[in-house]
Every structure is written in structure tokens, then in C-alpha cells.
Design an enzyme around this catalytic site. Structure first.
Site, mmCIF file in Angstrom:
data_model
loop_
_atom_site.group_PDB
_atom_site.id
_atom_site.type_symbol
_atom_site.label_atom_id
_atom_site.label_comp_id
_atom_site.label_asym_id
_atom_site.label_seq_id
_atom_site.Cartn_x
_atom_site.Cartn_y
_atom_site.Cartn_z
ATOM 1 N N SER A 10 1.142 -0.862 -0.208
ATOM 2 C CA SER A 10 -0.269 0.128 -0.245
ATOM 3 C C SER A 10 1.402 1.248 0.289
ATOM 4 O O SER A 10 1.884 1.139 1.386
ATOM 5 C CB SER A 10 -0.955 -0.360 0.995
ATOM 6 O OG SER A 10 -1.714 1.458 1.431
ATOM 7 N N HIS A 39 -1.228 -1.189 -4.129
ATOM 8 C CA HIS A 39 -2.866 -1.067 -3.813
ATOM 9 C C HIS A 39 -2.484 0.642 -3.670
ATOM 10 O O HIS A 39 -2.056 0.910 -2.449
ATOM 11 C CB HIS A 39 -2.718 -1.554 -2.525
ATOM 12 C CG HIS A 39 -4.535 -1.736 -1.640
ATOM 13 N ND1 HIS A 39 -4.739 -1.859 -2.386
ATOM 14 C CD2 HIS A 39 -4.827 -0.326 -0.766
ATOM 15 C CE1 HIS A 39 -6.542 -1.807 -0.817
ATOM 16 N NE2 HIS A 39 -5.646 -0.908 -0.457
ATOM 17 N N ASP A 41 -4.772 3.567 -1.780
ATOM 18 C CA ASP A 41 -5.363 4.351 -1.022
ATOM 19 C C ASP A 41 -6.268 5.374 -1.448
ATOM 20 O O ASP A 41 -5.586 6.554 -1.084
ATOM 21 C CB ASP A 41 -5.092 3.513 0.115
ATOM 22 C CG ASP A 41 -4.977 3.039 0.961
ATOM 23 O OD1 ASP A 41 -6.087 1.549 0.764
ATOM 24 O OD2 ASP A 41 -4.256 2.187 1.040
ATOM 25 N N MET A 43 -8.689 8.449 -0.546
ATOM 26 C CA MET A 43 -9.482 8.760 0.610
ATOM 27 C C MET A 43 -10.070 9.899 0.363
ATOM 28 O O MET A 43 -9.537 10.914 0.176
ATOM 29 C CB MET A 43 -8.810 8.648 2.286
ATOM 30 C CG MET A 43 -8.516 6.771 2.220
ATOM 31 S SD MET A 43 -7.720 7.330 4.213
ATOM 32 C CE MET A 43 -6.343 5.671 4.011
ATOM 33 N N HIS A 72 -8.245 0.994 -4.243
ATOM 34 C CA HIS A 72 -9.087 0.893 -2.309
ATOM 35 C C HIS A 72 -10.418 2.375 -2.569
ATOM 36 O O HIS A 72 -9.314 3.333 -1.612
ATOM 37 C CB HIS A 72 -7.909 0.531 -1.062
ATOM 38 C CG HIS A 72 -9.012 0.471 -0.363
ATOM 39 N ND1 HIS A 72 -9.094 -0.258 0.530
ATOM 40 C CD2 HIS A 72 -10.815 -0.026 -0.420
ATOM 41 C CE1 HIS A 72 -9.467 0.131 1.842
ATOM 42 N NE2 HIS A 72 -11.021 -0.166 0.860
ATOM 43 N N MET A 74 -12.232 4.505 -0.292
ATOM 44 C CA MET A 74 -13.122 4.630 0.801
ATOM 45 C C MET A 74 -13.237 6.528 1.082
ATOM 46 O O MET A 74 -13.001 7.236 1.154
ATOM 47 C CB MET A 74 -11.982 4.737 1.940
ATOM 48 C CG MET A 74 -11.354 3.389 2.382
ATOM 49 S SD MET A 74 -9.690 3.427 3.387
ATOM 50 C CE MET A 74 -8.450 3.128 1.727
ATOM 51 N N MET A 143 -11.069 -5.789 5.526
ATOM 52 C CA MET A 143 -10.467 -4.882 6.442
ATOM 53 C C MET A 143 -10.437 -5.126 7.678
ATOM 54 O O MET A 143 -11.111 -5.494 8.448
ATOM 55 C CB MET A 143 -11.413 -3.772 6.342
ATOM 56 C CG MET A 143 -11.985 -2.642 5.311
ATOM 57 S SD MET A 143 -9.786 -2.017 4.677
ATOM 58 C CE MET A 143 -9.364 -0.937 5.995
ATOM 59 N N ASP A 181 -6.805 -6.383 4.245
ATOM 60 C CA ASP A 181 -5.958 -5.080 3.772
ATOM 61 C C ASP A 181 -6.014 -4.230 5.525
ATOM 62 O O ASP A 181 -7.200 -4.115 6.206
ATOM 63 C CB ASP A 181 -6.432 -3.782 3.041
ATOM 64 C CG ASP A 181 -6.586 -2.518 3.220
ATOM 65 O OD1 ASP A 181 -5.042 -2.322 3.699
ATOM 66 O OD2 ASP A 181 -6.881 -1.551 2.525
HETATM 67 C C1 DX5 Z 1 -6.458 1.963 5.915
HETATM 68 C C2 DX5 Z 1 -6.299 1.498 4.119
HETATM 69 C C3 DX5 Z 1 -4.663 0.716 4.101
HETATM 70 C C4 DX5 Z 1 -3.521 0.910 4.908
HETATM 71 C C5 DX5 Z 1 -2.367 -0.539 5.882
HETATM 72 O O1 DX5 Z 1 -7.086 2.928 5.660
HETATM 73 O O2 DX5 Z 1 -7.288 0.520 3.483
HETATM 74 O O3 DX5 Z 1 -4.896 -0.413 2.729
HETATM 75 O O4 DX5 Z 1 -2.536 1.825 4.078
HETATM 76 O O5 DX5 Z 1 -1.724 0.106 6.480
HETATM 77 P P1 DX5 Z 1 -1.017 -1.444 7.466
HETATM 78 O O6 DX5 Z 1 -1.155 -2.197 6.189
HETATM 79 O O7 DX5 Z 1 0.470 -0.531 7.664
HETATM 80 O O8 DX5 Z 1 -1.842 -1.162 8.227
HETATM 81 ZN ZN ZN Z 2 -6.406 -0.571 1.522
#
Ligand code: DX5
Ligand code: ZN
Length: 229
Positions: A10, A39, A41, A43, A72, A74, A143, A181
Site C-alpha cells: 500500500s 494498492h 488508497d 480517501m 481501494h 474509501m 478490512m 487490508d
Molecule cells: C487503511 C488502508 C490500508 C493501509 C494499510 O485504511 O486501507 O490499505 O494502507 O496500512 P498498514 O498495512 O500499515 O495497516
Molecule cells: Zn487499503
């Protein structure tokens, strides 16, 4: 589970000022074949209390790496926004079931645009109400932390959802990859692999390591041993 475990670093834990370099840092190299997916993220500061990046940055990344991009989302209103990531060329686009008004339609649109369709559930969201619609999806992202931030502690109680999905996939009732994740690292990846995860997202465990590419290979080896593949 015929294939070997997939590792998806990620970039939330990477240096955002050097994303091209950071994607190269987990690519194929002397230590092994490298990351299977990257990956990303997305947000929006509404669905989760954090703001990261959006479609323009994903487009830039798509031009900077050969690694398939795993988006991903969010975000609120994925019914409106998800399709853009598929059309841009993301390999897999995951939306949250808690945010989607019409998840079946989203999946169909994502697939028509040439992407894999992913559905994600937050830790406290049960899977059972959504088992019927999962046939429209290619990936299920479970998650294992509250979405929003990297570096949180793994929640093992979500593994029951992984086991349910694994059973349905192994018995041919569903055809999807199970992805996990949040909080995946050397201490937690084995229990996730034993529960039947196919694809492991890891942020801080990869980008916090001295050698991110080596961390990817180590995680994959650990998952392979634990899952017996
Ligand atoms: C959190 C993200 C994850 C995050 C995971 O909301 O969706 O993808 O990057 O990070 P680690 O592996 O550090 O928990
Ligand atoms: Zn994620």
C-alpha cells in the site's frame, strides 16, 4: 487456491513526493518477482476521516509503473466516482458496500470498463447480507482495521468473514479472490493465510522496511508456508 499468495504493497505508507520511485522499490529485482499489485488508497475526508489522493494521481501512477494498480476507494458516492478509475486502467477497483447505493450496478459498470470489481467491508460490517451480490464481484476486500490510516493493529476477529468467503470460493459457489487490508505484517500474515486469504495488502510492513522489495518476498514466503501452497 491454486495460485501463490499475492502481495499488494500500500503506497499509503510510501513517500508521496516520490511515488514513481516508491512503486519501483517494490517491483521485480534481485530479491524476487516483486509486488503482484500496487494498492492505492483513495480517501475523501467524508467516508473516512483522512484525505489522500484521487484520479489524477492514479493516472500518473498508471503511467509510471507496470505493476497492476489495485484502487481501494474509501469515498462516498462510489456509484458516481468508481467508473473513472476503471476507465483510466486500474486493474482492480474496490468500493465499500457501506457507501454504495447500487453495488451490483457498480460491479457491472466496472467490469464493462475492463477492470476487476472489488467489494470491501469494514471490520464491523457483516458479510452475510451481501453474499448474494458477491457473484458480481471478482475480489472481496476484508478490512482488518478501521479504514482511514496505516499502521493500525490487525483485528483477528474479521477472519471469520475470510473463512466464509474462502469456503464459498472453494466449493465453487463464488469465484473471487479474498483480499485483506490493515495491520498485515510478519506477526499477523500467517493467521490470515491460514484463514484463506489470497491477496495481502501491506503498507507499513513494506514501506517501513529497510528493503521494501525484500519485505514483499518475505511476506509472500510466510503466507505460502502458512497456507500450505
Ligand atoms: C487503511 C488502508 C490500508 C493501509 C494499510 O485504511 O486501507 O490499505 O494502507 O496500512 P498498514 O498495512 O500499515 O495497516
Ligand atoms: Zn487499503
Amino acid at each position: 487456491m491454486a495460485h501463490q499468495p499475492l502481495i499488494a504493497p500500500s503506497i499509503l505508507s510510501a513517500d508521496f513526493a516520490r511515488l514513481a520511485d516508491e512503486s519501483a522499490a517494490v517491483g521485480a529485482g534481485p530479491s524476487g518477482p516483486g509486488a503482484d499489485w500496487l494498492h492505492v488508497d483513495v480517501m475523501d475526508a467524508h467516508f473516512v476521516p483522512n484525505l489522500t489522493l484521487g484520479l489524477p494521481v492514479v493516472k500518473a501512477l498508471l503511467g509510471a509503473t507496470e505493476i497492476p494498480i489495485d484502487c481501494h476507494l474509501m469515498i462516498d458516492d462510489p456509484d458516481r466516482w468508481a467508473i473513472g478509475y476503471a476507465e483510466a486502467g486500474a486493474y482492480n477497483v474496490t468500493v465499500h458496500v457501506e457507501a454504495a447505493a447500487d453495488p451490483v450496478r457498480i460491479a457491472k459498470n466496472l467490469r464493462s470498463a475492463g477492470a476487476k470489481a472489488g467489494l470491501s467491508v469494514k471490520p464491523n460490517t457483516p458479510l452475510d447480507p451481501y453474499l448474494e451480490i458477491l457473484e458480481n464481484y471478482d475480489t472481496l476486500l476484508v478490512m482488518s482495521v478501521e479504514p482511514g490510516f496505516g499502521g493500525q493493529a490487525f483485528m483477528p476477529e474479521v477472519l471469520d468473514k475470510v473463512r466464509t468467503a474462502r469456503r464459498l470460493a472453494d466449493t465453487g459457489h463464488l469465484k473471487l479472490l479474498v483480499e485483506i487490508d490493515g495491520g498485515v505484517n510478519a506477526d499477523t500474515i500467517e493467521q490470515a493465510a491460514e484463514a484463506g486469504v489470497d491477496c495481502f495488502v501491506a503498507g507499513s510492513a513494506v514501506y517501513g522496511a529497510d528493503d521494501p522489495a525484500l519485505a514483499v518476498e518475505k511476506l509472500r514466503d510466510q503466507a505460502r508456508r502458512a497456507s500450505g501452497r
